[in-house]
Write an enzyme that holds these catalytic residues in place. Structure first.
Site, PDB file in Angstrom:
ATOM      1  N   ASP A 176       0.911  -1.137   0.000  1.00 60.72           N
ATOM      2  CA  ASP A 176       0.000   0.000   0.000  1.00 60.72           C
ATOM      3  C   ASP A 176       0.951   1.186   0.000  1.00 60.72           C
ATOM      4  O   ASP A 176       1.592   1.470   1.015  1.00 60.72           O
ATOM      5  CB  ASP A 176      -0.872   0.021   1.261  1.00 60.72           C
ATOM      6  N   HIS A 177       1.084   1.852  -1.139  1.00 66.29           N
ATOM      7  CA  HIS A 177       2.191   2.816  -1.242  1.00 66.29           C
ATOM      8  C   HIS A 177       2.051   3.971  -0.255  1.00 66.29           C
ATOM      9  O   HIS A 177       3.025   4.651   0.050  1.00 66.29           O
ATOM     10  CB  HIS A 177       2.390   3.294  -2.687  1.00 66.29           C
ATOM     11  N   HIS A 239      -5.757   2.762   1.219  1.00 60.87           N
ATOM     12  CA  HIS A 239      -5.030   3.929   1.731  1.00 60.87           C
ATOM     13  C   HIS A 239      -5.726   4.584   2.932  1.00 60.87           C
ATOM     14  O   HIS A 239      -5.103   4.842   3.963  1.00 60.87           O
ATOM     15  CB  HIS A 239      -4.860   4.992   0.644  1.00 60.87           C
TER      16      HIS A 239
HETATM   17  C1  BG6 Z   1      -3.595   4.846  -6.175  1.00 56.69           C
HETATM   18  C2  BG6 Z   1      -4.965   4.923  -6.760  1.00 56.69           C
HETATM   19  O1  BG6 Z   1      -3.488   3.740  -5.321  1.00 56.69           O
HETATM   20  O2  BG6 Z   1      -3.328   6.035  -5.444  1.00 56.69           O
HETATM   21  C3  BG6 Z   1      -5.107   6.144  -7.648  1.00 56.69           C
HETATM   22  O3  BG6 Z   1      -5.211   3.748  -7.521  1.00 56.69           O
HETATM   23  C4  BG6 Z   1      -4.706   7.394  -6.907  1.00 56.69           C
HETATM   24  O4  BG6 Z   1      -6.434   6.274  -8.144  1.00 56.69           O
HETATM   25  C5  BG6 Z   1      -3.354   7.212  -6.233  1.00 56.69           C
HETATM   26  O5  BG6 Z   1      -4.646   8.462  -7.832  1.00 56.69           O
HETATM   27  C6  BG6 Z   1      -3.029   8.374  -5.326  1.00 56.69           C
HETATM   28  O6  BG6 Z   1      -1.710   8.266  -4.885  1.00 56.69           O
HETATM   29  P1  BG6 Z   1      -0.868   9.544  -4.481  1.00 56.69           P
HETATM   30  O7  BG6 Z   1       0.426   8.972  -4.002  1.00 56.69           O
HETATM   31  O8  BG6 Z   1      -0.745  10.369  -5.726  1.00 56.69           O
HETATM   32  O9  BG6 Z   1      -1.645  10.236  -3.428  1.00 56.69           O
END
Ligand code: BG6
Length: 487
Positions: A176-177, A239
């Site tokens: 989960d980045h 997230h």
């Molecule tokens: C991803 C989603 O996991 O996270 C995207 O699939 C979203 O829809 C993105 O835009 C948002 O990531 P960040 O790091 O730009 O907030």
């Protein structure tokens, strides 16, 4: 204190989907940035169906680095060294062609092997089984998978079963980045590295919590994926619930992976189910219509999609509750959406009002204290307090912020989430990765919301692109006498 680059053992990093979008935008640039941590010999092997030579893959990587790494951070000699560690093997996950070649390339050594599956989830099981059948999984191998892990509890279980048949849980890294973001890790530092907050961190002192992840982007070429997913699956299941867990969990006994994940799991289990009757009061589903965003006119979701009938939500707001001693009676208002007024991710902890004012009417309104943790952009932490307005005029109070901006406080570059996460895969550290039971517990809370939406025929409400979502989202919080924090 400056940041430290602790060397990692030599490793082979195999990217399935090596010529895809994630590899180009995130994985190759992240690996490039961390090259100085590598020990020799470390190799990066691109694997996909396309028939490419090593030289062609290196050219692909060169372009990716040039495009996605800050120009001043690309040094020609480092780039050359990086490209020399790149190899390419054409592999077909379905027919199995190429796996024996991959086996030959990896050899029999017990070097750390990371298989990164930057491919569609429908291929996860297939690839995992082929790795096993071809004898590619050694004790020091790990597999890395990205969300979406399933589209509901049943499919998530099936996926976890498939991978779990070939790899032990200690070898499975579910990304989960958001957990790799510096500011998200800082949540733990803030809560458990300070004495200041913990005594107040409960329902006796906290009025409510808000978690907002707002984006200005729309579909971004992800038409097929996004229309099947929608905001609840795409952002909330992973997230936003991870952020909620980090805010709400008890202090783990250490940063050990299972100690942290055990505590997050308890929060997920304690989330109150939102059932059919409650869904219309506690949730809002929205879909953007034409409007203006990021400085120009933009199409509505249905036009962008080319399907006038889609009811996929691009916005969700939820009033969540955690049924345990610490949080009973404290609502957690969650919201996320595409094509909103600005790009901002933040957590707001609002404390209860003071019980009695000694200052009289001239002092102005005494506003509650807020702790605002800004995850992106303009990363930082603001603590809103009441302070005396300087000068004559009696005791007038003003709401002002103690403001800690990351950029002003720390000079270091803010690394991308993938850099930290990839290095943790190599180290075998699972603290920032989701355990199987966490993913499944999250779906257990999400599935009833979908069912409730279907049962109650809760309609998706339109909102103009460039606004803060449907008016029902404002009503959701205002009904409780509260307002969304203005970002
Ligand atoms: C991803 C989603 O996991 O996270 C995207 O699939 C979203 O829809 C993105 O835009 C948002 O990531 P960040 O790091 O730009 O907030």
């Amino acid at each position: 204190m400056t940041s430290q680059l602790i060397p990692v053992d030599p490793f082979d990093f195999v990217i399935f989907g090596g010529t895809g979008d994630l590899s180009e935008r995130k994985l190759l640039p992240a690996l490039y940035y961390r090259q100085s941590q590598f020990s020799e010999p470390t190799r990066i092997i691109g694997a996909s169906r396309a028939k490419l030579s090593d030289a062609e893959f290196r050219e692909f990587a060169r372009k990716a680095i040039r495009e996605h790494v800050k120009e001043s951070d690309v040094k020609e000699d480092e780039l050359k060294k990086f490209l020399e560690r790149l190899f390419y093997i054409s592999v077909d996950a379905v027919s199995g062609e190429g796996f024996s070649k991959l086996k030959k390339a990896l050899g029999d050594s017990d070097t750390i092997r990371a298989f990164y599956l930057a491919v569609a989830p429908s291929l996860f099981g297939e690839i995992s089984h082929k790795l096993k059948e071809n004898g590619l999984i050694s004790p020091s191998s790990r597999i890395v998978v990205e969300k979406p892990i399933g589209r509901d509890l049943a499919s998530a279980r099936a996926l976890n079963d498939q991978i779990g048949a070939d790899f032990g849980e200690h070898q499975i890294f579910r990304i989960d980045h958001y957990l790799g973001k510096e500011t998200v890790q800082n949540l733990m530092a803030l809560r458990f590295g300070n004495m200041l907050y913990e005594p107040l961190w409960n329902s006796a002192h906290i009025d409510h919590v808000q978690i907002t992840v707002a984006e200005t982007v729309g579909l971004e070429d992800r038409v097929t994926y996004y229309d099947k997913a929608g905001a609840l699956r795409d952002m909330v299941q992973n997230h936003i619930l991870q952020l909620l867990c980090l805010v709400a969990m008890e202090a783990p006994s250490s940063m050990d992976a299972n100690a942290v994940r055990d505590e997050k799991l308890k929060v997920l289990h304690a989330l109150k189910r939102i059932n059919g009757a409650e869904a219309p009061k506690s949730t809002v589903r929205g879909q953007y219509r034409a409007g203006a965003s990021a400085g120009g006119p933009v199409k509505g979701y249905l036009d962008e999609l080319g399907n006038p009938d889609s009811t996929t939500e691009t916005f969700v707001a939820i009033k969540a509750e955690i049924a345990n001693w610490r949080w009973a009676g404290v609502p957690f208002y969650l919201r996320t959406g595409k094509r909103l007024a600005s790009r901002v991710s933040e957590i707001v902890i609002e404390l209860k009002p003071i019980p009695h004012s000694i200052f009289g009417d001239n002092a102005g309104r005494i506003q509650p204290n807020q702790l605002v943790i800004r995850l992106q952009p303009d990363e930082g932490v603001k603590q809103w307090i009441m302070s005396k307005d300087p000068g004559p005029g009696g005791m007038r109070l003003r709401h002002v912020a103690l403001d800690m901006s990351f950029a002003a406080t720390f000079q270091e570059r803010n690394p991308d989430a993938y850099e930290r996460l990839i290095m943790d895969v190599i180290r075998g550290n699972q603290t920032l990765f989701m355990r199987r039971d966490e993913v499944e517990a999250a779906w257990k809370w999400i599935d009833p919301i979908f069912n409730a939406w279907a049962d109650s025929r809760q309609e998706v409400q339109g909102y103009t692109a460039g606004t803060w979502g449907p008016s029902a989202s404002i009503a959701l919080i205002e009904r409780d006498g509260r307002t969304w924090h203005e970002s």
